[in-house]
Write a protein that holds these residues in place. Structure first.
Motif, mmCIF file in Angstrom:
data_model
loop_
_atom_site.group_PDB
_atom_site.id
_atom_site.type_symbol
_atom_site.label_atom_id
_atom_site.label_comp_id
_atom_site.label_asym_id
_atom_site.label_seq_id
_atom_site.Cartn_x
_atom_site.Cartn_y
_atom_site.Cartn_z
ATOM 1 N N MET A 64 39.831 -52.575 -19.466
ATOM 2 C CA MET A 64 39.111 -52.159 -20.676
ATOM 3 C C MET A 64 37.624 -52.012 -20.382
ATOM 4 N N THR A 65 37.044 -51.043 -21.028
ATOM 5 C CA THR A 65 35.605 -50.848 -20.881
ATOM 6 C C THR A 65 34.874 -51.950 -21.633
ATOM 7 N N GLU A 66 33.874 -52.526 -20.975
ATOM 8 C CA GLU A 66 33.071 -53.538 -21.665
ATOM 9 C C GLU A 66 31.769 -52.917 -22.139
ATOM 10 N N ILE A 67 31.345 -53.322 -23.320
ATOM 11 C CA ILE A 67 30.025 -52.906 -23.790
ATOM 12 C C ILE A 67 29.086 -54.086 -23.531
ATOM 13 N N VAL A 68 28.072 -53.836 -22.711
ATOM 14 C CA VAL A 68 27.227 -54.921 -22.198
ATOM 15 C C VAL A 68 25.744 -54.579 -22.388
ATOM 16 N N SER A 69 24.893 -55.533 -22.093
ATOM 17 C CA SER A 69 23.450 -55.263 -22.140
ATOM 18 C C SER A 69 23.053 -54.449 -20.905
ATOM 19 N N LEU A 70 21.892 -53.827 -20.980
ATOM 20 C CA LEU A 70 21.397 -53.045 -19.845
ATOM 21 C C LEU A 70 21.250 -53.932 -18.600
ATOM 22 N N GLU A 71 20.773 -55.157 -18.797
ATOM 23 C CA GLU A 71 20.590 -56.087 -17.664
ATOM 24 C C GLU A 71 21.941 -56.431 -17.042
ATOM 25 N N ALA A 72 22.943 -56.672 -17.916
ATOM 26 C CA ALA A 72 24.273 -57.020 -17.403
ATOM 27 C C ALA A 72 24.883 -55.828 -16.667
ATOM 28 N N LEU A 73 24.596 -54.619 -17.170
ATOM 29 C CA LEU A 73 25.100 -53.411 -16.497
ATOM 30 C C LEU A 73 24.494 -53.291 -15.103
ATOM 31 N N ALA A 74 23.170 -53.496 -15.033
ATOM 32 C CA ALA A 74 22.484 -53.386 -13.737
ATOM 33 C C ALA A 74 22.983 -54.453 -12.772
ATOM 34 N N ALA A 75 23.311 -55.617 -13.292
ATOM 35 C CA ALA A 75 23.748 -56.737 -12.454
ATOM 36 C C ALA A 75 25.113 -56.476 -11.818
ATOM 37 N N ARG A 76 25.814 -55.445 -12.288
ATOM 38 C CA ARG A 76 27.115 -55.124 -11.691
ATOM 39 C C ARG A 76 26.980 -54.422 -10.346
ATOM 40 N N ARG A 122 33.373 -47.300 -29.465
ATOM 41 C CA ARG A 122 33.569 -48.745 -29.226
ATOM 42 C C ARG A 122 34.571 -49.005 -28.107
ATOM 43 N N ALA A 123 35.462 -48.028 -27.890
ATOM 44 C CA ALA A 123 36.479 -48.211 -26.841
ATOM 45 C C ALA A 123 35.944 -47.830 -25.455
ATOM 46 N N GLY A 124 34.739 -47.235 -25.419
ATOM 47 C CA GLY A 124 34.170 -46.861 -24.122
ATOM 48 C C GLY A 124 34.444 -45.426 -23.714
ATOM 49 N N ASN A 125 34.939 -44.602 -24.654
ATOM 50 C CA ASN A 125 35.021 -43.157 -24.385
ATOM 51 C C ASN A 125 33.598 -42.596 -24.448
ATOM 52 N N VAL A 185 28.892 -45.156 -31.254
ATOM 53 C CA VAL A 185 29.367 -44.726 -32.571
ATOM 54 C C VAL A 185 30.637 -45.483 -32.945
ATOM 55 N N ASP A 186 30.877 -45.585 -34.265
ATOM 56 C CA ASP A 186 32.025 -46.347 -34.747
ATOM 57 C C ASP A 186 33.312 -45.528 -34.767
ATOM 58 N N HIS A 187 33.165 -44.170 -34.835
ATOM 59 C CA HIS A 187 34.392 -43.361 -34.878
ATOM 60 C C HIS A 187 34.938 -43.135 -33.460
ATOM 61 N N ASN A 188 36.223 -42.797 -33.415
ATOM 62 C CA ASN A 188 36.924 -42.595 -32.149
ATOM 63 C C ASN A 188 36.634 -41.192 -31.606
ATOM 64 N N LEU A 189 35.996 -41.127 -30.449
ATOM 65 C CA LEU A 189 35.633 -39.818 -29.885
ATOM 66 C C LEU A 189 36.859 -39.027 -29.430
ATOM 67 N N MET A 190 38.019 -39.695 -29.323
ATOM 68 C CA MET A 190 39.242 -39.002 -28.896
ATOM 69 C C MET A 190 40.013 -38.448 -30.102
ATOM 70 N N GLU A 191 39.451 -38.620 -31.302
ATOM 71 C CA GLU A 191 40.212 -38.348 -32.515
ATOM 72 C C GLU A 191 40.602 -36.877 -32.678
ATOM 73 N N THR A 192 39.674 -35.973 -32.437
ATOM 74 C CA THR A 192 40.007 -34.552 -32.612
ATOM 75 C C THR A 192 39.984 -33.858 -31.254
ATOM 76 N N GLU A 193 40.674 -32.717 -31.199
ATOM 77 C CA GLU A 193 40.759 -31.945 -29.961
ATOM 78 C C GLU A 193 39.350 -31.523 -29.495
ATOM 79 N N ASP A 194 38.554 -31.042 -30.440
ATOM 80 C CA ASP A 194 37.199 -30.587 -30.104
ATOM 81 C C ASP A 194 36.372 -31.693 -29.479
#
Lengths: 247, 270
Positions: free
Chosen positions: B1-13, B166-169, B196-205
């Motif tokens: 699963m994609t994690e949503i993290v702070s910028l510092e935590a991202l850099a630390a990877r 939120r899912a990391g799409n 964003v709160d909506h699902n980016l995979m929701e519509t074909e477009d």
């Protein structure tokens, strides 16, 4: 020598002439004069009912109809869908080879330029590559480049692409692919054939009578100073402004 | 699963010595600053297929041990000063390439094959300085020599995009090379303008312009995260700032001063 604006207008008009007949021309980033030449060709073709010209300008949203990422322009060239492109070079040699890498040793080049970009590939695949470099001097136009970023001719492999012409601030050369050699075609107003030979580091053919590069006519100047500047302003605002201010 | 993290935590990877793929459009400048703050060293940069400010920053910060690129340049602001100086000094292992060869190498990794054939290149001195590239006789089809380049599988791909859900799409628009980097890389780290709160995979477009979370390890929020570079549909390049950088970074001391102010500014914004 012509004032800067007139010099640029001459180069833009010469590029439009060199592009005559192409359907799709691609222009690299940071190339306002080649882009203007392509726009002039498009405007002229529209005015006289000739085939429409497609222009792809890297770095422009308005002149970019690709949707498949960075690779698409290269794929497009491989499919034969790009007829003309522009390349420059820190060095250009008498055989048409170009150096975008540097001089003074490799890899620790004492003079280092950005790098080869897509030249090694596009030179093979785009039929009409126009070499454009404003500086006309023996340090740019050399007998042999220190590093071949892209080779002009390769008899060992079939190819459709290669150099068509070399345009500088001083002159226009045509390229003979069979002989891998430039021939002087015209000299810009304010310069002589002797100026050209004094400032060219490689050998080339010179005709008995060297014509002057033709200046743009009134209709062309109207387009250049109107529609073309408007179109250029989207991608090259600083260049378009400087041309407008020089009026 | 994609994690949503702070910028510092991202850099630390990112770990020292890893290979890092970076793009031309969608450049994660805020994350680059955060990465420099970790004191990282020994990075092997893979420019897809060129770089500007980002590579010059990392080189100037002495974070780079090797670079593979088709070009490094500040575009209209001129040459990339720290890159140029580092080449002269031999400060890193330099691997020159040409744009479509880097894209072809990533494509090979994307497809799980060891190499990719590519048109052109023959006659270029790149073949002399790239012993890992070969010219073979095409084994099938038309008989002719063809260049093959090895797969490029970066340890990490890092880029900046307008939106993630939120899912990391991640919304990448038509910048498919960002997806190409992610397909080829072992890990992908992304910063975004907003989540964003909506699902980016929701519509074909919407889904058509998305890199699915399957390929994304972590996402961090970084408003104006590409500044001073541009982000499509969001903001233009800050040309005055790039010109200021180009002037200051001519010397190592000037670069240090610029970088220090840049890092301070990022901490204040964060």
């Amino acid at each position: 020598m012509l004032p800067l604006r007139e010099q640029r207008e001459l180069l833009i008009t010469t590029i439009a002439d060199l592009l005559d007949g192409v359907r799709h021309v691609a222009v690299g980033a940071s190339s306002p004069i080649p882009a203007a030449g392509a726009m002039l060709l498009r405007a002229r073709n529209e005015a006289c009912g000739k085939a429409a010209v497609r222009i792809s300008i890297l770095g422009s949203a308005q002149h970019n109809f690709f949707t498949n990422g960075t690779i698409e322009i290269f794929d497009c060239a491989a499919q034969g869908r790009i007829d003309a492109f522009f390349l420059g070079g820190g060095q250009i040699d008498g055989s048409g080879n170009i150096n975008l890498v540097g001089t003074g040793g490799y890899p620790q080049s004492q003079v280092r330029w950005p790098g080869s970009f897509g030249s090694a590939y596009l030179y093979h695949l785009v039929p009409r590559v126009i070499l454009f470099r404003t500086e006309h001097s023996p340090r740019v136009l050399v007998p042999k480049v220190d590093f071949v970023s892209a080779a002009a001719t390769t008899p060992e492999v079939p190819r459709r692409g290669g150099p068509h012409a070399l345009l500088t601030n001083m002159a226009l050369f045509a390229f003979d692919r069979g002989r891998a050699r430039f021939g002087l075609r015209s000299v810009h107003p304010g310069f002589s054939a002797t100026d050209v030979s004094d400032n060219t580091g490689f050998d080339y053919d010179t005709p008995d009578i060297v014509p002057a590069t033709p200046a743009p006519d009134t209709a062309t100047l109207d387009l250049l100073r109107g529609r073309i500047l408007d179109e250029l302003a989207e991608t090259y605002p600083a260049f378009a402004n400087s041309m407008a201010e020089a009026a | 699963m994609t994690e949503i993290v702070s910028l510092e935590a991202l850099a630390a990877r990112m770990a020292p010595g890893q290979s890092l793929a970076i793009p031309v459009t969608g450049v994660a400048m805020a994350a680059t600053a955060a990465l420099i703050e970790t004191g990282i060293t020994g990075l092997k940069l893979i420019c897809v297929p060129t770089s500007s400010l980002q590579a010059d920053f990392l080189i100037g910060a002495k974070a780079v041990a090797a670079i593979e690129t088709s070009a490094v340049s500040l575009g209209e602001a001129g040459s990339a000063p720290r890159f140029t100086a580092a080449v002269r000094e031999g400060a890193f292992a330099l691997t020159d390439s040409t744009c479509p060869a880097i894209l072809a190498g990533l494509l090979a990794a994307q497809k799980g094959v060891p190499f990719m054939p590519i048109a052109g290149i023959i006659g270029s001195d790149l073949l002399k300085v790239r012993p890992d590239w070969k010219v073979i006789d095409s084994p099938v089809g038309e008989q002719r020599p063809v260049v093959v380049v090895p797969a490029i599988a970066p340890d990490v791909a890092l880029f900046h995009a307008p939106e993630a859900d939120r899912a990391g799409n991640v919304k990448i628009g038509r910048h498919r090379e960002l997806a190409g980097m992610a397909y080829a890389a072992k890990h992908t780290l992304v910063t975004v303008e907003r989540i964003v709160d909506h699902n980016l995979m929701e519509t074909e477009d919407s889904a058509a312009a998305v890199l699915p979370s399957l390929y994304v390890d972590a996402v961090a929020l970084a408003p104006r995260g590409a500044w001073p570079l541009s982000l499509w549909d969001e903001y233009e390049t800050d040309t005055a700032e790039i010109a200021r950088y180009a002037a200051m970074a001519r010397s190592d001391e000037g670069f240090r001063a610029y970088l220090s102010a840049f890092l301070t500014r990022r901490r204040e914004v964060a």
